[in-house]
Design a protein around this motif. Structure first.
Motif, mmCIF file in Angstrom:
data_model
loop_
_atom_site.group_PDB
_atom_site.id
_atom_site.type_symbol
_atom_site.label_atom_id
_atom_site.label_comp_id
_atom_site.label_asym_id
_atom_site.label_seq_id
_atom_site.Cartn_x
_atom_site.Cartn_y
_atom_site.Cartn_z
ATOM 1 N N ASN A 216 37.064 43.465 46.300
ATOM 2 C CA ASN A 216 37.445 44.451 45.281
ATOM 3 C C ASN A 216 38.430 45.498 45.788
ATOM 4 O OD1 ASN A 216 35.760 46.171 46.792
ATOM 5 N ND2 ASN A 216 33.986 45.646 45.519
ATOM 6 N N ARG A 217 38.979 45.264 46.985
ATOM 7 C CA ARG A 217 39.992 46.194 47.497
ATOM 8 C C ARG A 217 40.820 45.504 48.581
ATOM 9 N NH1 ARG A 217 35.673 47.314 50.180
ATOM 10 N NH2 ARG A 217 34.792 48.629 48.560
ATOM 11 N N GLU B 60 43.663 48.523 44.886
ATOM 12 C CA GLU B 60 43.050 47.433 44.137
ATOM 13 C C GLU B 60 43.719 46.130 44.561
ATOM 14 O OE1 GLU B 60 43.327 48.113 39.994
ATOM 15 O OE2 GLU B 60 41.925 49.805 39.984
ATOM 16 N N LYS C 115 45.537 42.370 44.525
ATOM 17 C CA LYS C 115 46.843 41.971 44.003
ATOM 18 C C LYS C 115 46.851 41.794 42.489
ATOM 19 C CE LYS C 115 50.469 38.612 45.162
ATOM 20 N NZ LYS C 115 50.785 37.411 45.968
ATOM 21 N N THR C 116 45.869 41.072 41.954
ATOM 22 C CA THR C 116 45.758 40.863 40.504
ATOM 23 C C THR C 116 44.288 40.964 40.109
ATOM 24 O OG1 THR C 116 45.436 38.467 40.687
ATOM 25 C CG2 THR C 116 47.715 39.257 40.571
ATOM 26 N N LYS C 117 44.016 40.934 38.802
ATOM 27 C CA LYS C 117 42.632 40.962 38.328
ATOM 28 C C LYS C 117 41.855 39.748 38.824
ATOM 29 C CE LYS C 117 43.436 43.712 34.143
ATOM 30 N NZ LYS C 117 43.363 43.735 32.661
ATOM 31 N N ASN C 118 42.554 38.617 38.953
ATOM 32 C CA ASN C 118 41.908 37.403 39.447
ATOM 33 C C ASN C 118 41.490 37.525 40.909
ATOM 34 O OD1 ASN C 118 43.993 36.644 37.264
ATOM 35 N ND2 ASN C 118 42.609 34.888 37.280
ATOM 36 N N SER C 119 42.142 38.450 41.624
ATOM 37 C CA SER C 119 41.821 38.629 43.038
ATOM 38 C C SER C 119 40.466 39.289 43.229
ATOM 39 C CB SER C 119 42.910 39.462 43.719
ATOM 40 O OG SER C 119 44.155 38.799 43.676
ATOM 41 N N ILE C 120 39.984 39.989 42.205
ATOM 42 C CA ILE C 120 38.643 40.585 42.270
ATOM 43 C C ILE C 120 37.654 39.448 42.008
ATOM 44 C CG2 ILE C 120 37.068 42.271 41.259
ATOM 45 C CD1 ILE C 120 39.526 43.894 40.431
ATOM 46 N N ARG C 121 36.909 39.069 43.032
ATOM 47 C CA ARG C 121 36.110 37.855 42.931
ATOM 48 C C ARG C 121 34.942 37.868 43.913
ATOM 49 N NH1 ARG C 121 40.416 37.423 46.168
ATOM 50 N NH2 ARG C 121 40.370 36.074 48.023
ATOM 51 N N GLY D 148 41.370 33.314 44.283
ATOM 52 C CA GLY D 148 41.842 34.470 43.527
ATOM 53 C C GLY D 148 43.253 34.317 43.022
ATOM 54 N N TYR E 101 46.088 33.848 40.342
ATOM 55 C CA TYR E 101 46.185 34.177 38.915
ATOM 56 C C TYR E 101 46.740 33.002 38.120
ATOM 57 C CZ TYR E 101 51.259 34.803 39.394
ATOM 58 O OH TYR E 101 52.594 34.595 39.620
#
Length: 397
Positions: free
Chosen positions: A237-238, A260, A262-268, A362, A364
């Motif tokens: 998440n970071r 944060e 790189k992308t929302k998909n990277s939060i995993r 992660g 995208y």
């Protein structure tokens, strides 16, 4: 205080006559004449406050396009203004640095940069791009990147009425024939590598890279609070980045920041292999002992990857360690990021579906995952062709 202001904002100096100060003078660069000589607008007043107000008012009017002098604004000036006034707050520091690098290396003080926005046409861009390739041997990828960075700048210029259309859209870009090679550790090289790092103090860094596929910034930003030992899962998440904050006057401030991903998909969430889970527990025990040893001198930032004092590892350090080990093991050199590709490759070889690999990595876009998949499956394709050959082998009929 008198003196030069930030680049693009003009300058304010004392005005003298016969050795006696009689007031203040402000000036600002507004373009170039037909001979390429700088044109400056000047203001005078008895007080510094008044002349500063005149200068700021003129500059603000220029930025919103309400005075005739906007016809003299060059691409150089506009890109600089657009970058610092419109884009800096929207871009992550590393992305901003890339945009600034394009400005500094390809627009500032160049023939293209000196072209007035009102005069700019597709031919100026096309000629400049062609010269970069033909004279300076710049690759097609550089030309495409340059055009991609200029395009949003001209979109804003078009929106504000400086130009009639975004001429970047009309440029004929070169075909990119460069083949993107994906380097990985073979199974034999990976085993050789793992055996070598078994006694290394940086063992956990490389095991996490090979066993979870985290990006370097994600690895360095990983905290103990992100790891669920009971379920064997870590949460990304970071990222931790050493960034360069570039100021308008060109000065630079270097700092370490948490961002944060790189992308929302990277939060995993990523499952941790059991052998790495055991190593993490040993590593945590060693860190706790180090805390007790150093006491107040230990900076407890909760990072999993850190130096002996708890401080973040320098982001250049992992690559240097990796290259050193590859040299010692006589393994071909590759980037630290190759460990992430190696992780994906091992997943594909184990028969893990591409969509699952995409989630674990992660990515995208599934096409990014499939680039690696295509590379990995070359041998499998050859095996499939050989089986088809067997089918049509007359001897077997």
């Amino acid at each position: 205080m008198a003196g030069r202001r930030l680049d693009g904002e003009g300058s304010i100096v004392k005005k003298y006559k016969d050795g006696v100060q009689i007031g203040w003078k402000a000036s600002i660069h507004i373009g170039y004449d037909e001979n390429g000589k700088r044109i400056r607008k000047e203001f005078f007043s008895k007080t510094q406050k008044e002349v500063k107000a005149k200068l700021d008012n003129f500059r603000n009017q220029m930025l919103i396009g309400t005075i005739s002098d906007n016809k003299n604004i060059t691409l150089d000036e506009w890109y600089h203004t657009w970058l610092f006034d419109y884009r800096k707050k929207e871009l992550k520091p590393n992305s901003f640095t890339r945009y600034e690098g394009i400005y500094r290396n390809y627009i500032k003080d160049t023939d293209l940069g000196k072209v007035k926005l009102t005069d700019l046409r597709t031919s100026h861009l096309q000629r400049y791009y062609n010269n970069l390739m033909d004279i300076y041997n710049k690759p097609a990828s550089t030309i495409k990147t340059l055009n991609t960075r200029i395009k949003p700048c001209l979109e804003e210029a078009e929106r504000q009425g400086y130009i009639q259309k975004n001429y970047c859209k009309l440029v004929k870009l070169p075909a990119d024939i460069e083949v993107k090679e994906i380097k990985i550790l073979t199974k034999e090289e990976q085993n050789k590598f793992l055996n070598y790092i078994d006694d290394s103090t940086h063992k956990i860094l490389f095991m996490l890279a090979l066993g979870t596929g985290l990006r370097l910034g994600e690895l360095l930003g990983l905290k103990w609070s992100d790891i669920n030992f009971d379920e064997g899962i870590l949460t990304v998440n970071r990222t931790l980045q050493r960034i360069t904050d570039i100021n308008r006057d060109g000065t630079r401030d270097r700092m370490v920041v948490e961002q944060e991903p790189k992308t929302k998909n990277s939060i995993r969430d990523v499952n941790i292999p059991n052998n790495i889970l055991k190593e993490l527990k040993i590593h945590r025990k060693n860190i706790l002992e180090q805390k007790l040893l150093l006491g107040k001198d230990y900076k407890d930032n909760d990072y999993v990857i850190c130096n002996d004092f708890g401080e973040p590892m320098n982001n250049n350090r992992p690559a240097k360690l990796f290259h050193s080990i590859l040299n010692k093991l006589d393994i071909p050199q590759m980037k630290f990021h190759a460990l992430r590709h190696t992780y994906a490759t091992r997943l594909f070889e184990a028969g893990v579906p591409p969509k699952t690999v995409q989630a674990l990595m992660g990515h995208y876009d599934i096409s990014i995952t499939m680039d690696i998949y295509t590379h990995v499956m070359k041998d499998s394709k050859l095996e499939a062709v050989e089986k088809i050959n067997d089918i049509f082998d007359v001897k077997n009929l």
